[in-house]
Design a protein around this motif. Structure first.
Motif: not given
Length: 259
Positions: A193-194, A168, A144, A139, A170, A172-173, A146
């Motif tokens: 996922k992104a 991740h 956060h 973090d 707020k 968009q990833s 990965d």
């Protein structure tokens, strides 16, 4: 939160208006809060690319290291010594996969940093070292991330991994590949996922086999290309990436609002 590309070039980029692909992740300040910055990789020409953006070594709260090629770690000695001697001992956190930390010191930095005016040193003499584990991520300032091992160089004897990031945010990833071979089977779950993908992309007639080449990436599904930005390219004439379905080639100094 915004991500700015200090440069978008390959390891051997010699273009006068471009630098190696290192990035600045910056918090969006509110009120009187001071901006905090994470430098993602610190390559050999970082002192030029960061100065071009108006940053000094002490403007960073932390630095993340993806792997041990010089276009990603070649500026760390400069950052360590400049912060120690010029900027009153300013310290940054050093985030890196735990597998990288010993070779980073023993094979890359020890020769220039061990002997100093305060006696024999180690990596923690200059940085607040934070070992990372892929299963946990880390973090930073409410974001956060990965840590994603991606194959970079694959031989019969060994595989060199680079450690990409999946953030991740707020709003968009994002998936930042760092340096990776074309490996759609392994990367497709992250691609899907992104919300936005930052993909290293090789150009030119020679396929090195250590980066995804444009001719390979163009075969990806349209819905993946539609959210993919390309960087880490050589100074060849660029194809029309937008016409081929991509978001485009990232330009040096270009920023992205990640929320």
């Amino acid at each position: 939160m915004k991500l700015t590309f200090a440069g978008t070039g390959s390891a051997f980029c010699m273009a006068a208006d471009n630098f190696q692909s290192n990035m600045v992740l910056e918090t969006t300040p509110s009120g009187d809060e001071q901006s905090q910055r994470l430098l993602i990789d610190c390559g050999s020409d970082a002192r030029h690319s960061l100065r071009n953006l108006g940053y000094m070594p002490n403007d960073f709260d932390a630095v993340y290291v993806s792997h041990l090629h010089s276009d990603h770690i070649g500026g760390l000695e400069w950052m360590a010594l400049a912060n120690y001697f010029v900027f009153d001992g300013h310290r940054t956190k050093l985030f890196a996969a735990h597998e990288l930390l010993d070779p980073l010191w023993e094979h890359c930095l020890r020769g220039g940093l061990e002997t100093s005016d305060h006696g024999n040193s180690q990596l923690s003499s200059y940085f607040d070292v934070v070992p990372l584990f892929a299963e946990n991520g880390f973090d930073w300032k409410g974001l956060h991330m990965d840590v994603v091992p991606v194959a970079h160089i694959v031989t019969d004897e060994n595989t060199m991994f680079s450690y990409g990031l999946f953030g991740h945010g707020k709003k968009q990833s994002f998936f930042l590949t760092t340096d990776a071979i074309f490996n759609p089977d392994a990367h497709m779950p992250l691609y899907r996922k992104a919300d936005v993908i930052f993909q290293d992309c090789e150009l030119g007639p020679r396929h090195s086999g250590v980066h995804a080449h444009y001719n390979e990436l163009v075969t990806l599904p349209d819905e993946i290309k539609a959210k993919m930005w390309l960087y880490h390219y050589q100074a060849y004439d660029k194809p029309d990436a937008v016409a081929d379905g991509f978001c485009g080639f990232i330009q040096p100094g270009q920023s992205f609002d990640l929320g």
